[in-house]
Design an enzyme around this catalytic site. Structure first.
Site, PDB file in Angstrom:
ATOM      1  N   LYS A  54       0.819  -1.194   0.000  1.00  0.00           N
ATOM      2  CA  LYS A  54       0.000   0.000   0.000  1.00  0.00           C
ATOM      3  C   LYS A  54       0.863   1.260   0.000  1.00  0.00           C
ATOM      4  CE  LYS A  54      -3.013  -2.494   3.158  1.00  0.00           C
ATOM      5  NZ  LYS A  54      -3.269  -2.667   4.582  1.00  0.00           N
ATOM      6  N   GLY A  55       2.142   1.074   0.302  1.00  0.00           N
ATOM      7  CA  GLY A  55       3.023   2.226   0.539  1.00  0.00           C
ATOM      8  C   GLY A  55       3.137   3.194  -0.620  1.00  0.00           C
ATOM      9  N   GLU A 110       7.797   2.425  -6.399  1.00  0.00           N
ATOM     10  CA  GLU A 110       7.974   1.988  -5.008  1.00  0.00           C
ATOM     11  C   GLU A 110       8.018   3.193  -4.085  1.00  0.00           C
ATOM     12  OE1 GLU A 110       8.184  -0.416  -2.943  1.00  0.00           O
ATOM     13  OE2 GLU A 110       9.081  -2.221  -3.782  1.00  0.00           O
ATOM     14  N   ASP A 114      14.818  -0.463   0.917  1.00  0.00           N
ATOM     15  CA  ASP A 114      15.644  -0.555   2.126  1.00  0.00           C
ATOM     16  C   ASP A 114      16.728  -1.604   1.867  1.00  0.00           C
ATOM     17  OD1 ASP A 114      16.656  -0.789   4.648  1.00  0.00           O
ATOM     18  OD2 ASP A 114      14.799  -1.335   5.637  1.00  0.00           O
ATOM     19  N   LYS A 142      17.319   3.886   1.039  1.00  0.00           N
ATOM     20  CA  LYS A 142      18.183   3.838   2.230  1.00  0.00           C
ATOM     21  C   LYS A 142      19.562   3.315   1.841  1.00  0.00           C
ATOM     22  CE  LYS A 142      14.694   3.238   5.821  1.00  0.00           C
ATOM     23  NZ  LYS A 142      14.217   2.350   6.898  1.00  0.00           N
ATOM     24  N   PHE A 163      13.981   4.522  10.412  1.00  0.00           N
ATOM     25  CA  PHE A 163      12.624   4.140  10.037  1.00  0.00           C
ATOM     26  C   PHE A 163      11.789   5.403   9.862  1.00  0.00           C
ATOM     27  CE2 PHE A 163       8.344   2.484  10.429  1.00  0.00           C
ATOM     28  CZ  PHE A 163       8.438   1.359   9.624  1.00  0.00           C
ATOM     29  N   VAL A 164      11.144   5.530   8.698  1.00  0.00           N
ATOM     30  CA  VAL A 164      10.375   6.740   8.401  1.00  0.00           C
ATOM     31  C   VAL A 164       8.912   6.395   8.110  1.00  0.00           C
ATOM     32  CG1 VAL A 164      12.330   8.084   7.526  1.00  0.00           C
ATOM     33  CG2 VAL A 164      11.040   6.623   5.945  1.00  0.00           C
ATOM     34  N   ASP A 170       4.007   3.456   6.455  1.00  0.00           N
ATOM     35  CA  ASP A 170       3.317   3.243   7.723  1.00  0.00           C
ATOM     36  C   ASP A 170       4.214   2.696   8.818  1.00  0.00           C
ATOM     37  OD1 ASP A 170       3.573   0.583   6.499  1.00  0.00           O
ATOM     38  OD2 ASP A 170       2.330  -0.074   8.175  1.00  0.00           O
ATOM     39  N   ARG A 176       0.230   6.769   7.329  1.00  0.00           N
ATOM     40  CA  ARG A 176       0.309   6.843   5.857  1.00  0.00           C
ATOM     41  C   ARG A 176      -0.226   8.179   5.351  1.00  0.00           C
ATOM     42  NH1 ARG A 176       1.390   1.626   3.896  1.00  0.00           N
ATOM     43  NH2 ARG A 176       0.442  -0.086   5.023  1.00  0.00           N
TER      44      ARG A 176
HETATM   45  P1  IMP Z   1      13.120  -3.976   1.539  1.00  0.00           P
HETATM   46  O1  IMP Z   1      12.695  -5.301   1.028  1.00  0.00           O
HETATM   47  O2  IMP Z   1      13.999  -4.113   2.764  1.00  0.00           O
HETATM   48  O3  IMP Z   1      13.764  -3.084   0.493  1.00  0.00           O
HETATM   49  O4  IMP Z   1      11.823  -3.253   2.104  1.00  0.00           O
HETATM   50  C1  IMP Z   1      10.900  -2.661   1.284  1.00  0.00           C
HETATM   51  C2  IMP Z   1       9.582  -2.451   1.970  1.00  0.00           C
HETATM   52  O5  IMP Z   1       9.719  -2.383   3.396  1.00  0.00           O
HETATM   53  C3  IMP Z   1       8.973  -1.118   1.569  1.00  0.00           C
HETATM   54  O6  IMP Z   1       8.173  -1.226   0.413  1.00  0.00           O
HETATM   55  C4  IMP Z   1       8.199  -0.715   2.811  1.00  0.00           C
HETATM   56  O7  IMP Z   1       6.911  -1.277   2.779  1.00  0.00           O
HETATM   57  C5  IMP Z   1       8.977  -1.338   3.955  1.00  0.00           C
HETATM   58  N1  IMP Z   1       9.900  -0.371   4.591  1.00  0.00           N
HETATM   59  C6  IMP Z   1      11.245  -0.336   4.495  1.00  0.00           C
HETATM   60  N2  IMP Z   1      11.759   0.696   5.205  1.00  0.00           N
HETATM   61  C7  IMP Z   1      10.693   1.353   5.722  1.00  0.00           C
HETATM   62  C8  IMP Z   1      10.562   2.546   6.549  1.00  0.00           C
HETATM   63  O8  IMP Z   1      11.531   3.238   6.928  1.00  0.00           O
HETATM   64  N3  IMP Z   1       9.287   2.894   6.866  1.00  0.00           N
HETATM   65  C9  IMP Z   1       8.186   2.205   6.465  1.00  0.00           C
HETATM   66  N4  IMP Z   1       8.270   1.096   5.702  1.00  0.00           N
HETATM   67  C10 IMP Z   1       9.510   0.673   5.350  1.00  0.00           C
END
Ligand code: IMP
Length: 190
Positions: A54-55, A110, A114, A142, A163-164, A170, A176
């Protein structure tokens, strides 16, 4: 009498926030810049924006409206994070695309990259469906993401490893609806 909801005011949530990292104005200016890049890069090509629920809802809505050209939109929902702040490493399709992407130019939209785990999985999944191209747009990136193999074509902002929340992002499904990107005060986590 017509009932009207109060507009969401960040001050209602202010005590939960530690710091604003990116203001609404900065977001909209950056989206305008990147939209011009996208228009140039996809000139003469069809363009399908694929938002990751949903982000990416907010960034998808604003990016799409900032693009001065025809686009189509579709959505995928995949699970990556649980309800905390660390990656589960598990990726599962909760909602697949409605569109057949064979021969299509796909731009994945996206909210944040992260570890890149979610994105790597998504790119290989979409690539196996025979699209003309799959490229990536992310509002936020990140530091850990620098190490990933997948190339991200459009990055809104590089942010520190914190964490943001806000603008679609969210914590436990809340925040959100904030217009800015912010960090949370420590009392929220306890
Ligand atoms: P990744 O697989 O570690 O790259 O994480 C990606 C997903 O994790 C994103 O689409 C977000 O839903 C969630 N996410 C990663 N970092 C954050 C953050 O700082 N705040 C909120 N959601 C996050």
């Amino acid at each position: 009498m017509v009932w009207q909801a109060d507009p969401v005011d960040a001050s209602d949530l202010e005590s939960d926030l530690a710091k604003t990292l990116i203001t609404p104005e900065e977001i909209s200016d950056r989206l305008a810049e990147l939209s011009r890049d996208i228009e140039r890069d996809y000139e003469g090509k069809d363009l399908l924006l694929v938002g990751v629920l949903k982000g990416a809802v907010m960034v998808m809505a604003d990016l799409a409206r900032s693009l001065d050209r025809h686009i189509e939109m579709d959505w995928m929902a995949i699970s990556s994070y649980g309800s905390g702040t660390t990656s589960s490493g598990v990726v599962r399709i909760l909602k697949d695309l409605d569109t057949d992407i064979t021969g299509r130019h796909v731009l994945v939209v996206e909210d944040i990259v992260d570890t890149g785990l979610t994105l790597s999985w998504l790119i290989s999944n979409l690539s196996s469906r025979g699209p003309a191209s799959v490229e990536i747009f992310t509002l936020l990136r990140k530091p850990d993401a620098q190490r990933m193999q997948v190339k991200v074509n459009y990055v809104g902002f590089e942010i520190p490893d914190e964490f943001v929340v806000g603008y679609g992002l969210d914590y436990d499904q809340r925040y959100r609806n904030l217009r800015q990107i912010a960090t949370l005060a420590s009392h929220v986590y306890s």
